[in-house]
Design a protein around this motif. Sequence first.
Motif, PDB file in Angstrom:
ATOM      1  N   PRO A 299     -25.645  -1.304 158.976  1.00  0.00           N
ATOM      2  CA  PRO A 299     -26.151  -0.322 159.948  1.00  0.00           C
ATOM      3  C   PRO A 299     -26.565  -0.933 161.293  1.00  0.00           C
ATOM      4  N   GLU A 300     -26.678  -2.243 161.384  1.00  0.00           N
ATOM      5  CA  GLU A 300     -27.048  -2.893 162.637  1.00  0.00           C
ATOM      6  C   GLU A 300     -25.887  -3.707 163.209  1.00  0.00           C
ATOM      7  N   TYR A 301     -24.675  -3.327 162.852  1.00  0.00           N
ATOM      8  CA  TYR A 301     -23.485  -4.047 163.311  1.00  0.00           C
ATOM      9  C   TYR A 301     -23.179  -3.625 164.747  1.00  0.00           C
ATOM     10  N   MET A 302     -23.713  -4.387 165.700  1.00  0.00           N
ATOM     11  CA  MET A 302     -23.712  -3.972 167.105  1.00  0.00           C
ATOM     12  C   MET A 302     -22.308  -3.787 167.670  1.00  0.00           C
ATOM     13  N   ASP A 303     -21.386  -4.692 167.321  1.00  0.00           N
ATOM     14  CA  ASP A 303     -20.027  -4.579 167.856  1.00  0.00           C
ATOM     15  C   ASP A 303     -19.401  -3.249 167.474  1.00  0.00           C
ATOM     16  N   ALA A 304     -19.547  -2.871 166.202  1.00  0.00           N
ATOM     17  CA  ALA A 304     -18.964  -1.614 165.724  1.00  0.00           C
ATOM     18  C   ALA A 304     -19.680  -0.411 166.343  1.00  0.00           C
ATOM     19  N   ILE A 305     -20.997  -0.504 166.445  1.00  0.00           N
ATOM     20  CA  ILE A 305     -21.775   0.598 167.036  1.00  0.00           C
ATOM     21  C   ILE A 305     -21.369   0.817 168.489  1.00  0.00           C
ATOM     22  N   TYR A 306     -21.224  -0.278 169.222  1.00  0.00           N
ATOM     23  CA  TYR A 306     -20.872  -0.156 170.642  1.00  0.00           C
ATOM     24  C   TYR A 306     -19.488   0.473 170.820  1.00  0.00           C
ATOM     25  N   ILE A 307     -18.518   0.015 170.042  1.00  0.00           N
ATOM     26  CA  ILE A 307     -17.153   0.546 170.193  1.00  0.00           C
ATOM     27  C   ILE A 307     -17.098   2.009 169.773  1.00  0.00           C
ATOM     28  N   LEU A 308     -17.775   2.342 168.671  1.00  0.00           N
ATOM     29  CA  LEU A 308     -17.767   3.743 168.221  1.00  0.00           C
ATOM     30  C   LEU A 308     -18.493   4.629 169.230  1.00  0.00           C
ATOM     31  N   SER A 309     -19.604   4.156 169.762  1.00  0.00           N
ATOM     32  CA  SER A 309     -20.336   4.929 170.782  1.00  0.00           C
ATOM     33  C   SER A 309     -19.468   5.154 172.013  1.00  0.00           C
ATOM     34  N   SER A 310     -18.799   4.093 172.440  1.00  0.00           N
ATOM     35  CA  SER A 310     -17.921   4.190 173.605  1.00  0.00           C
ATOM     36  C   SER A 310     -16.769   5.154 173.343  1.00  0.00           C
ATOM     37  N   LEU A 311     -16.244   5.107 172.118  1.00  0.00           N
ATOM     38  CA  LEU A 311     -15.165   6.027 171.739  1.00  0.00           C
ATOM     39  C   LEU A 311     -15.641   7.475 171.822  1.00  0.00           C
ATOM     40  N   PHE A 312     -16.801   7.764 171.243  1.00  0.00           N
ATOM     41  CA  PHE A 312     -17.341   9.130 171.276  1.00  0.00           C
ATOM     42  C   PHE A 312     -17.571   9.576 172.721  1.00  0.00           C
ATOM     43  N   SER A 313     -18.108   8.656 173.543  1.00  0.00           N
ATOM     44  CA  SER A 313     -18.386   9.002 174.932  1.00  0.00           C
ATOM     45  C   SER A 313     -17.098   9.272 175.710  1.00  0.00           C
ATOM     46  N   GLN A 314     -16.118   8.391 175.533  1.00  0.00           N
ATOM     47  CA  GLN A 314     -14.855   8.528 176.254  1.00  0.00           C
ATOM     48  C   GLN A 314     -14.124   9.817 175.874  1.00  0.00           C
ATOM     49  N   GLU A 315     -14.201  10.157 174.584  1.00  0.00           N
ATOM     50  CA  GLU A 315     -13.528  11.364 174.091  1.00  0.00           C
ATOM     51  C   GLU A 315     -14.405  12.610 174.240  1.00  0.00           C
ATOM     52  N   GLU A 316     -15.587  12.416 174.833  1.00  0.00           N
ATOM     53  CA  GLU A 316     -16.573  13.492 175.010  1.00  0.00           C
ATOM     54  C   GLU A 316     -16.912  14.172 173.675  1.00  0.00           C
ATOM     55  N   MET A 317     -17.002  13.317 172.638  1.00  0.00           N
ATOM     56  CA  MET A 317     -17.432  13.794 171.322  1.00  0.00           C
ATOM     57  C   MET A 317     -18.956  13.653 171.288  1.00  0.00           C
ATOM     58  N   ASP A 318     -19.600  14.516 172.077  1.00  0.00           N
ATOM     59  CA  ASP A 318     -21.027  14.352 172.355  1.00  0.00           C
ATOM     60  C   ASP A 318     -21.902  14.577 171.128  1.00  0.00           C
ATOM     61  N   GLU A 319     -21.576  15.584 170.344  1.00  0.00           N
ATOM     62  CA  GLU A 319     -22.387  15.860 169.153  1.00  0.00           C
ATOM     63  C   GLU A 319     -22.274  14.713 168.149  1.00  0.00           C
ATOM     64  N   GLU A 320     -21.045  14.145 168.030  1.00  0.00           N
ATOM     65  CA  GLU A 320     -20.864  13.011 167.116  1.00  0.00           C
ATOM     66  C   GLU A 320     -21.666  11.794 167.583  1.00  0.00           C
ATOM     67  N   LEU A 321     -21.703  11.580 168.906  1.00  0.00           N
ATOM     68  CA  LEU A 321     -22.474  10.457 169.448  1.00  0.00           C
ATOM     69  C   LEU A 321     -23.957  10.623 169.150  1.00  0.00           C
ATOM     70  N   ILE A 322     -24.468  11.821 169.349  1.00  0.00           N
ATOM     71  CA  ILE A 322     -25.892  12.089 169.096  1.00  0.00           C
ATOM     72  C   ILE A 322     -26.195  11.944 167.604  1.00  0.00           C
ATOM     73  N   GLU A 323     -25.270  12.420 166.786  1.00  0.00           N
ATOM     74  CA  GLU A 323     -25.441  12.309 165.325  1.00  0.00           C
ATOM     75  C   GLU A 323     -25.486  10.837 164.903  1.00  0.00           C
ATOM     76  N   LEU A 324     -24.611  10.008 165.509  1.00  0.00           N
ATOM     77  CA  LEU A 324     -24.615   8.568 165.209  1.00  0.00           C
ATOM     78  C   LEU A 324     -25.962   7.959 165.590  1.00  0.00           C
ATOM     79  N   TYR A 325     -26.460   8.316 166.761  1.00  0.00           N
ATOM     80  CA  TYR A 325     -27.746   7.778 167.226  1.00  0.00           C
ATOM     81  C   TYR A 325     -28.881   8.169 166.279  1.00  0.00           C
ATOM     82  N   GLU A 326     -28.895   9.429 165.878  1.00  0.00           N
ATOM     83  CA  GLU A 326     -29.952   9.896 164.980  1.00  0.00           C
ATOM     84  C   GLU A 326     -29.884   9.196 163.625  1.00  0.00           C
TER      85      GLU A 326
END
Length: 411
Positions: A299-326
């Motif tokens: 759960p603290e794998y920063m490389d994976a978190i950063y790429i997935l966050s960037s993917l959600f942001s780039q694709e404007e998958m905003d709810e998924e990004l917020i869900e990941l953060y929560e």
Amino acid sequence: MMPFIRVMENGDIEKLGVMLDAFLLEGDPDEQYELADMLTEYGFVQEALKLLEHLNFIFPEEDQLKIDQAQLYLELNKEDDALEMLSNIEKKSESYPQALLTLADYYQMIGLYEVAEHKINEAIAILPKEPLLQYAKGELLFETGRYLEAARLMEELLASQNELQGVNLPLKVAEIYSAGAAYEEAIPYYTDALKKEAAPEVLFQAAYAFFQARQYETAAKHLNHLLEIDPDFFSGYMLLAETYAMLEKNEEALEAITNGIARDEFEKEYYLFAGKISLKLGRVKEAESFLQQAIALDPEYMDAIYILSSLFSQEEMDEELIELYEALKQEQFEWSSMYPLLAEAYERLEMYEKAYEFYKLAYTEHKEDVAFLEKYLYFLLEEGKREEAKEIISKLQKLQPENSEWFDMME
């Protein structure tokens, strides 16, 4: 010797002791010496020492016995006894160079490398053509990071023989050059070593050298051979995938890493790499799945978190990004690099209060990031927060004094 072997294999120490006592009285000295060597090999060091002490008592003039006994003392951490025994071997003895080599091994083991080298050099002065002494010095130089000197010494040995006491000398030279990052120099020696035996570890080391030398096709060939003969050599999958990626064979890279996942489903780096390659191939959903699995493993794998966050942001998958953060927050993990992405996500969702909250949080660590500051500035202007906007414009003026837009905006 077979009765002794059976007892040793059964681990019957009591019976071994009884047999040994009888053998000390009745056995032939040559056989006793042979048994001492066998006992050492099976790990019965105390029993082997008992035999050597007996033989040393009978043959006090045999210096080889003293060296053997000293080596067992060292295995038993009786350094003082070992050093005393070795010091009793005179310089005129034929065994003196071997005694020096044993001392060198001991000093090398405890990190006194200069003393160890001095002992080896003294032995070489007596026997300048002895391969074992040259090899010992090469190993010492290798261990102390003097790779070029070590390689040259081993190459001298290699000129007259390919193997020394079971050591594949071309492989040893290749390993030394690789340790010093001289991969181009290592390659010919790996090629020679593989002619003798294409063992999995050697194939991997050779492939890594070819990879580092940017000879990717040959690296891939060795790695495919490796995984054919040993499908459980897990490191091979990652290196093969990376090799195909360097060749821009992304489909093959994805296949290689998914084969690795099939063999080791708990290796988070495999999922991260699979996610990256899937993104290159434009397979967003596959990438998301691989990255989510990587984060599930750590759960603290920063490389994976950063790429997935960037993917959600780039694709404007905003709810998924917020869900990941929560979800990460529930794991007591919070990462400030996500704040700018979350601010934009909330802004797109028209949740302006939350967007403002995350813009402010992000500002603390992104005060020098022009791209972030520009987005934050226009958000503040849209929200009518003119005084805060002025602060951001001042920042941008300092970071980009050549950009007249910020000065015009301030006026």
